[in-house]
Motif scaffolding. Sequence first.
Motif, PDB file in Angstrom:
ATOM      1  N   GLY A  11     -41.535  50.598  -6.514  1.00 35.97           N
ATOM      2  CA  GLY A  11     -42.110  50.529  -7.738  1.00 35.97           C
ATOM      3  C   GLY A  11     -43.031  49.308  -7.866  1.00 35.97           C
ATOM      4  N   HIS A  12     -42.431  47.996  -7.522  1.00 35.30           N
ATOM      5  CA  HIS A  12     -43.639  46.799  -7.984  1.00 35.30           C
ATOM      6  C   HIS A  12     -43.450  45.901  -6.645  1.00 35.30           C
ATOM      7  CE1 HIS A  12     -43.535  47.720 -11.881  1.00 35.30           C
ATOM      8  NE2 HIS A  12     -42.086  47.851 -12.033  1.00 35.30           N
ATOM      9  N   SER A  13     -43.221  46.536  -5.509  1.00 41.40           N
ATOM     10  CA  SER A  13     -43.261  45.783  -4.141  1.00 41.40           C
ATOM     11  C   SER A  13     -44.336  45.140  -3.757  1.00 41.40           C
ATOM     12  CB  SER A  13     -42.884  46.836  -2.973  1.00 41.40           C
ATOM     13  OG  SER A  13     -44.032  47.933  -2.804  1.00 41.40           O
ATOM     14  N   SER A  14     -45.522  45.500  -4.314  1.00 41.18           N
ATOM     15  CA  SER A  14     -46.654  44.768  -3.986  1.00 41.18           C
ATOM     16  C   SER A  14     -46.849  43.325  -4.873  1.00 41.18           C
ATOM     17  CB  SER A  14     -47.734  45.488  -4.615  1.00 41.18           C
ATOM     18  OG  SER A  14     -48.069  45.475  -5.878  1.00 41.18           O
ATOM     19  N   LEU A  15     -46.173  43.343  -5.888  1.00 43.63           N
ATOM     20  CA  LEU A  15     -45.825  42.227  -6.449  1.00 43.63           C
ATOM     21  C   LEU A  15     -44.745  41.329  -6.060  1.00 43.63           C
ATOM     22  CD1 LEU A  15     -46.316  43.456 -10.261  1.00 43.63           C
ATOM     23  CD2 LEU A  15     -47.811  42.019  -8.729  1.00 43.63           C
ATOM     24  N   LEU A  16     -43.776  41.763  -5.289  1.00 43.63           N
ATOM     25  CA  LEU A  16     -42.560  41.252  -4.569  1.00 43.63           C
ATOM     26  C   LEU A  16     -43.167  40.614  -3.330  1.00 43.63           C
ATOM     27  CD1 LEU A  16     -39.539  43.485  -5.158  1.00 43.63           C
ATOM     28  CD2 LEU A  16     -39.827  41.102  -5.882  1.00 43.63           C
ATOM     29  N   LEU A  17     -44.226  41.250  -2.487  1.00 44.70           N
ATOM     30  CA  LEU A  17     -44.320  40.688  -1.135  1.00 44.70           C
ATOM     31  C   LEU A  17     -45.124  39.517  -1.220  1.00 44.70           C
ATOM     32  CD1 LEU A  17     -44.769  44.186   0.289  1.00 44.70           C
ATOM     33  CD2 LEU A  17     -42.622  42.635   0.283  1.00 44.70           C
ATOM     34  N   LYS A  18     -46.042  39.306  -1.865  1.00 41.24           N
ATOM     35  CA  LYS A  18     -46.991  38.232  -1.794  1.00 41.24           C
ATOM     36  C   LYS A  18     -47.333  37.428  -2.898  1.00 41.24           C
ATOM     37  CE  LYS A  18     -50.839  41.284  -2.450  1.00 41.24           C
ATOM     38  NZ  LYS A  18     -52.107  42.148  -1.978  1.00 41.24           N
ATOM     39  N   PRO A  19     -47.600  36.300  -3.150  1.00 31.93           N
ATOM     40  CA  PRO A  19     -47.846  35.407  -4.350  1.00 31.93           C
ATOM     41  C   PRO A  19     -49.230  35.872  -4.671  1.00 31.93           C
ATOM     42  CG  PRO A  19     -47.914  34.066  -2.563  1.00 31.93           C
ATOM     43  CD  PRO A  19     -47.530  35.395  -2.128  1.00 31.93           C
ATOM     44  N   THR A 101     -43.957  41.637 -12.680  1.00 30.55           N
ATOM     45  CA  THR A 101     -43.192  40.798 -12.051  1.00 30.55           C
ATOM     46  C   THR A 101     -41.984  40.324 -12.491  1.00 30.55           C
ATOM     47  OG1 THR A 101     -44.227  38.758 -13.116  1.00 30.55           O
ATOM     48  CG2 THR A 101     -45.197  39.621 -10.818  1.00 30.55           C
ATOM     49  N   ARG A 102     -41.633  40.533 -13.779  1.00 36.54           N
ATOM     50  CA  ARG A 102     -40.326  40.514 -14.437  1.00 36.54           C
ATOM     51  C   ARG A 102     -39.444  41.516 -14.023  1.00 36.54           C
ATOM     52  NH1 ARG A 102     -41.524  37.636 -20.211  1.00 36.54           N
ATOM     53  NH2 ARG A 102     -41.254  35.573 -19.647  1.00 36.54           N
ATOM     54  N   ALA A 103     -40.075  42.653 -13.904  1.00 34.48           N
ATOM     55  CA  ALA A 103     -39.197  43.789 -13.578  1.00 34.48           C
ATOM     56  C   ALA A 103     -39.048  44.092 -12.134  1.00 34.48           C
ATOM     57  CB  ALA A 103     -40.266  45.040 -13.929  1.00 34.48           C
ATOM     58  N   SER A 104     -39.774  42.938 -11.344  1.00 31.89           N
ATOM     59  CA  SER A 104     -39.597  42.890  -9.769  1.00 31.89           C
ATOM     60  C   SER A 104     -38.470  42.036  -9.707  1.00 31.89           C
ATOM     61  CB  SER A 104     -40.765  42.383  -9.157  1.00 31.89           C
ATOM     62  OG  SER A 104     -42.033  43.438  -9.204  1.00 31.89           O
ATOM     63  N   VAL A 105     -38.163  40.903 -10.553  1.00 28.57           N
ATOM     64  CA  VAL A 105     -37.025  39.991 -10.486  1.00 28.57           C
ATOM     65  C   VAL A 105     -35.805  40.770 -10.862  1.00 28.57           C
ATOM     66  CG1 VAL A 105     -36.060  38.259 -11.745  1.00 28.57           C
ATOM     67  CG2 VAL A 105     -38.502  38.025 -11.178  1.00 28.57           C
ATOM     68  N   GLU A 107     -35.158  43.941 -10.369  1.00 30.88           N
ATOM     69  CA  GLU A 107     -35.141  45.105  -9.446  1.00 30.88           C
ATOM     70  C   GLU A 107     -34.455  44.301  -8.286  1.00 30.88           C
ATOM     71  OE1 GLU A 107     -38.610  47.080  -8.233  1.00 30.88           O
ATOM     72  OE2 GLU A 107     -38.799  47.858 -10.202  1.00 30.88           O
ATOM     73  N   ALA A 108     -34.843  43.173  -7.720  1.00 29.77           N
ATOM     74  CA  ALA A 108     -34.137  42.346  -6.966  1.00 29.77           C
ATOM     75  C   ALA A 108     -32.785  42.048  -7.207  1.00 29.77           C
ATOM     76  CB  ALA A 108     -35.126  41.031  -6.598  1.00 29.77           C
ATOM     77  N   LYS A 109     -32.537  41.451  -8.350  1.00 33.70           N
ATOM     78  CA  LYS A 109     -31.281  41.066  -8.770  1.00 33.70           C
ATOM     79  C   LYS A 109     -30.155  42.288  -8.848  1.00 33.70           C
ATOM     80  CE  LYS A 109     -30.558  37.608 -11.610  1.00 33.70           C
ATOM     81  NZ  LYS A 109     -30.242  36.381 -10.421  1.00 33.70           N
ATOM     82  N   VAL A 110     -30.951  43.687  -9.249  1.00 29.53           N
ATOM     83  CA  VAL A 110     -29.912  44.783  -9.084  1.00 29.53           C
ATOM     84  C   VAL A 110     -29.420  44.927  -7.714  1.00 29.53           C
ATOM     85  CG1 VAL A 110     -29.666  46.889  -9.373  1.00 29.53           C
ATOM     86  CG2 VAL A 110     -30.619  45.549 -11.299  1.00 29.53           C
ATOM     87  N   ALA A 111     -30.500  44.916  -6.688  1.00 31.99           N
ATOM     88  CA  ALA A 111     -30.374  45.128  -5.221  1.00 31.99           C
ATOM     89  C   ALA A 111     -29.270  44.140  -4.638  1.00 31.99           C
ATOM     90  CB  ALA A 111     -31.732  45.201  -4.634  1.00 31.99           C
TER      91      ALA A 111
END
Length: 149
Positions: A11-19, A101-105, A107-111
Amino acid sequence: MKTRSQSRLKGHSSLLLKPPSTEVTPQEELHLKKPDQALIGKQYPKTPDGRYFVVKGRLWRCSNPTLSEDVRQELVNKLMVARRNVGVYGRRSDPDKVQMTRASVHEAKVALGERGPVWWRDGAKDYNRYMVKNTSYQEWYQSLSGSAD
């Protein structure tokens, strides 16, 4: 083929992978958080079952210990990039990207197992974010030196 962690972070991997940008504006640099010297290297007490650590009397769920070190580190790296991006986009007053990006945070915490369904299988209640004094860990916490609230 996607790894297990990649499929968890859809879903939000593009926001996770690079600043958002490698350049930090002078205004943004003023807002960058400097590490609190008192917290560097500090170890927080961990519950005897390894499910939580305690900060200022509050329980915080630990990462799932069954994750391999490589997967855990990959998720932590993505979490840190997403957290940093929340601040950058916030300072740039871009609420849509802050929300993504908050959704990405999240998702990472859930993972990682820090949010969402619990990673243990014994049916024990989840005390994430509870004050330790209001849980079954109260006696253990009070037995630690200097931890009485």
